[in-house]
Each structure stands twice: as structure tokens, then as C-alpha cells.
Design an enzyme around this catalytic site. Sequence first.
Site, PDB file in Angstrom:
ATOM      1  CE  LYS A  13      -2.060  -1.321   3.525  1.00 18.75           C
ATOM      2  NZ  LYS A  13      -1.543  -2.713   4.469  1.00 18.75           N
ATOM      3  NE  ARG A  88      -3.941  -1.153   9.774  1.00 22.45           N
ATOM      4  CZ  ARG A  88      -3.002  -0.732   9.336  1.00 22.45           C
ATOM      5  NH1 ARG A  88      -2.945   0.433   9.109  1.00 22.45           N
ATOM      6  NH2 ARG A  88      -1.174  -1.648   9.365  1.00 22.45           N
ATOM      7  NE  ARG A 127       7.047  -3.406   5.803  1.00 23.41           N
ATOM      8  CZ  ARG A 127       5.814  -2.864   6.166  1.00 23.41           C
ATOM      9  NH1 ARG A 127       5.107  -2.214   5.385  1.00 23.41           N
ATOM     10  NH2 ARG A 127       5.240  -3.267   7.484  1.00 23.41           N
ATOM     11  NE  ARG A 160       6.682  -0.621  10.470  1.00 28.14           N
ATOM     12  CZ  ARG A 160       5.800  -0.477   9.625  1.00 28.14           C
ATOM     13  NH1 ARG A 160       5.747   0.012   8.380  1.00 28.14           N
ATOM     14  NH2 ARG A 160       4.541  -0.910  10.233  1.00 28.14           N
ATOM     15  NE  ARG A 171       1.709  -4.692  11.074  1.00 23.99           N
ATOM     16  CZ  ARG A 171       2.262  -4.328  10.488  1.00 23.99           C
ATOM     17  NH1 ARG A 171       3.875  -4.807  10.563  1.00 23.99           N
ATOM     18  NH2 ARG A 171       1.957  -3.431   9.846  1.00 23.99           N
TER      19      ARG A 171
HETATM   20  P1  ADP Z   1       2.479  -1.671   3.433  1.00 21.78           P
HETATM   21  O1  ADP Z   1       2.411  -0.368   3.123  1.00 21.78           O
HETATM   22  O2  ADP Z   1       1.101  -2.731   2.504  1.00 21.78           O
HETATM   23  O3  ADP Z   1       2.204  -2.447   4.661  1.00 21.78           O
HETATM   24  P2  ADP Z   1       5.045  -1.830   1.974  1.00 21.78           P
HETATM   25  O4  ADP Z   1       4.618  -1.003   0.506  1.00 21.78           O
HETATM   26  O5  ADP Z   1       5.537  -0.842   2.911  1.00 21.78           O
HETATM   27  O6  ADP Z   1       3.589  -2.534   2.009  1.00 21.78           O
HETATM   28  O7  ADP Z   1       5.189  -2.705   1.293  1.00 21.78           O
HETATM   29  C1  ADP Z   1       5.481  -4.211   2.097  1.00 21.78           C
HETATM   30  C2  ADP Z   1       7.565  -4.518   1.582  1.00 21.78           C
HETATM   31  O8  ADP Z   1       6.860  -4.899  -0.219  1.00 21.78           O
HETATM   32  C3  ADP Z   1       8.246  -3.590   1.530  1.00 21.78           C
HETATM   33  O9  ADP Z   1       9.381  -3.729   1.341  1.00 21.78           O
HETATM   34  C4  ADP Z   1       8.220  -2.989  -0.135  1.00 21.78           C
HETATM   35  O10 ADP Z   1       9.436  -2.611  -0.642  1.00 21.78           O
HETATM   36  C5  ADP Z   1       8.043  -4.352  -0.749  1.00 21.78           C
HETATM   37  N1  ADP Z   1       7.106  -4.682  -1.882  1.00 21.78           N
HETATM   38  C6  ADP Z   1       6.164  -3.475  -2.703  1.00 21.78           C
HETATM   39  N2  ADP Z   1       5.302  -3.741  -3.162  1.00 21.78           N
HETATM   40  C7  ADP Z   1       6.017  -4.263  -3.885  1.00 21.78           C
HETATM   41  C8  ADP Z   1       5.526  -5.780  -5.036  1.00 21.78           C
HETATM   42  N3  ADP Z   1       4.880  -5.522  -6.193  1.00 21.78           N
HETATM   43  N4  ADP Z   1       6.755  -6.813  -5.459  1.00 21.78           N
HETATM   44  C9  ADP Z   1       7.701  -6.931  -4.166  1.00 21.78           C
HETATM   45  N5  ADP Z   1       8.213  -6.191  -3.029  1.00 21.78           N
HETATM   46  C10 ADP Z   1       7.101  -5.760  -3.044  1.00 21.78           C
HETATM   47  P1  AMP Z   2       1.110   0.444   8.895  1.00 24.95           P
HETATM   48  O1  AMP Z   2       2.188   1.255   8.952  1.00 24.95           O
HETATM   49  O2  AMP Z   2      -0.013   1.360   8.072  1.00 24.95           O
HETATM   50  O3  AMP Z   2       1.641  -0.670   8.570  1.00 24.95           O
HETATM   51  O4  AMP Z   2       0.688   0.238  10.321  1.00 24.95           O
HETATM   52  C1  AMP Z   2       1.700   0.302  11.342  1.00 24.95           C
HETATM   53  C2  AMP Z   2       1.093  -0.147  12.421  1.00 24.95           C
HETATM   54  O5  AMP Z   2       0.057   1.308  13.144  1.00 24.95           O
HETATM   55  C3  AMP Z   2      -0.537  -1.201  12.724  1.00 24.95           C
HETATM   56  O6  AMP Z   2       0.035  -2.463  13.070  1.00 24.95           O
HETATM   57  C4  AMP Z   2      -1.266  -0.056  13.947  1.00 24.95           C
HETATM   58  O7  AMP Z   2      -0.884  -1.002  14.935  1.00 24.95           O
HETATM   59  C5  AMP Z   2      -1.027   1.195  13.893  1.00 24.95           C
HETATM   60  N1  AMP Z   2      -2.436   1.636  12.937  1.00 24.95           N
HETATM   61  C6  AMP Z   2      -1.802   2.736  11.577  1.00 24.95           C
HETATM   62  N2  AMP Z   2      -2.724   2.996  10.519  1.00 24.95           N
HETATM   63  C7  AMP Z   2      -4.207   2.580  11.933  1.00 24.95           C
HETATM   64  C8  AMP Z   2      -5.257   2.385  12.065  1.00 24.95           C
HETATM   65  N3  AMP Z   2      -6.171   3.174  10.947  1.00 24.95           N
HETATM   66  N4  AMP Z   2      -5.849   2.483  13.105  1.00 24.95           N
HETATM   67  C9  AMP Z   2      -5.257   1.607  13.771  1.00 24.95           C
HETATM   68  N5  AMP Z   2      -3.598   1.235  14.242  1.00 24.95           N
HETATM   69  C10 AMP Z   2      -3.174   1.976  12.581  1.00 24.95           C
END
Ligand code: ADP
Ligand code: AMP
Length: 214
Positions: A13, A88, A127, A160, A171
Site C-alpha cells: 500500500k 482499518r 522490509r 521495524r 498483524r
Molecule cells: P504496506 O504499506 O502495505 O504495509 P509496503 O509498501 O511497505 O506495504 O511494502 C511491504 C514490503 O514489500 C516493502 O519492503 C516493499 O519494498 C515490498 N514491496 C512492495 N510492493 C512490492 C511488489 N509489488 N513486489 C515485491 N515487493 C514489494
Molecule cells: P502501517 O505502517 O500502516 O503498517 O501501520 C503500523 C501499525 O500502526 C499498525 O500495525 C497499527 O498498530 C497502527 N496503525 C496504523 N494505522 C492504523 C489505523 N488506521 N488504525 C489503527 N491502528 C493503526
Amino acid sequence: MKIIMLGAPGAGKGTQAKMIAEKYCIPHISTGDIFRANIKNGTELGKKAKEFMDKGLLVPDELTCDLVVDRIAKDDCKNGFILDGFPRTIPQAEALDAALVKNNEKMDYAIDVDVPDENIVNRMGGRRACLNCGATYHVVFNPTKVEGKCDNCGSDTVLRDDDKPETVQNRLKVYHDQTQPLIEYYNKQNILKSVDGTQSMDKVFSDITAILGE
Ligand code: ADP
Ligand code: AMP
């Protein structure tokens, strides 16, 4: 254009939201980034949020909804915005709708980045995040130029706390229980679009821009 990014944690995302924000010149609003910035700055909100985040739990709606409602009322959101990681829960989605309806507005698109759980575990284990500027990398799929250093600002990149394997499982469970029902919520509003998130980052992005238009 007002867009929501849906999908499991690690689905991509944030990666897509940053590219969409740049292409369509709208602000990228990530609640996860907002909480992490608060943790880094040692605020009260950060202290409260960290307790939940470290366990892989959601931060309570009371701490989350007003934050977003206030953020989208700012001037830079006049032409739209992209929400990443919010809503969420169904109550968060309802709070968002209620805030928009007051101004006769509604969301335009909810884009579900669909990735099965098996792939998620690899995505999150690999990541790496820059806690200084929020950039995200992946050790295999999107590595930094210099190992362990952010390409943007040169700070250290880290795994992280909530991307550690034991927390990832929690999660995912939280996602299926509390967030996945939003897919049906936005389907009923006729704004749901799904993309196959297992494809390369560029292919996922071109599928999204095909939906949003040039
Ligand atoms: P989210 O915001 O949904 O938690 P991220 O955008 O941070 O996810 O992506 C999670 C991990 O996967 C990151 O390390 C990112 O670089 C990698 N990633 C994102 N999109 C792709 C893809 N299409 N193919 C492979 N790896 C990806
Ligand atoms: P993210 O960076 O989106 O993966 O979010 C990291 C963490 O932040 C999540 O696992 C939750 O603990 C918290 N968080 C982020 N966005 C929300 C939301 N909209 N509602 C509740 N918790 C959130």
C-alpha cells in the site's frame, strides 16, 4: 481525487501510495507514518500508540479517527488525498464517511492491493524502513544502493519492531478479523477496485493508473 488503499500489512500500500501521490499531486496520508513520527518525537500519542503497535494490534479508533479527520480538513487536501493504512476498521470507515458527508463529499476509489498471506511474510521480513524520512525498501525486491543506508537521506534503515515474524502473524490475524470486512463495505458503495499485488511494483502501479486514468 480521494483514494483509499486497502490491503494486508505488507501488501504494498505504502509503496503504491507514494507513487500515486506524486503522479496525481495529492498528499499521501499514512496513519502508520504519523504514529511512527509521534513515537520518534516522544509525544503522548506516540507513547500510547507504541503499546499497541509493538504487539501487532490496532491503535484504538479514539486515537486514530480524529487525527485523520483533522488532517483531511487541511488546505492541501482540497483537491484530494490518498489514505494509506486508514480506515482499518468499520467504525473508522464510518467516521471518515461522516466527516466527508458534512461537506457533501465522498471517497472516489478504494483500491484493494491483493496479496496472499504466504507472500506477506516474505515481504515484511525483508522490509527495511528509514525511521528518519519514512522511505521503505526491501532487501531483495527494492534494495538500497548502499546496504543499510537510506537512498534519500543516508540514515540507517531498520527492520521495524512490528515486522518481526512473531508480530507479523498477529498483524495478519488482526487484518483478517478487523480490516478485511472493509472490502465488502466499499464494494457496497461501488468504489472498490482490486489489483493483483503479487506482480512487480511497476505492473501494480500501471494497473492502478489504468483504473484512475491519466
Ligand atoms: P504496506 O504499506 O502495505 O504495509 P509496503 O509498501 O511497505 O506495504 O511494502 C511491504 C514490503 O514489500 C516493502 O519492503 C516493499 O519494498 C515490498 N514491496 C512492495 N510492493 C512490492 C511488489 N509489488 N513486489 C515485491 N515487493 C514489494
Ligand atoms: P502501517 O505502517 O500502516 O503498517 O501501520 C503500523 C501499525 O500502526 C499498525 O500495525 C497499527 O498498530 C497502527 N496503525 C496504523 N494505522 C492504523 C489505523 N488506521 N488504525 C489503527 N491502528 C493503526
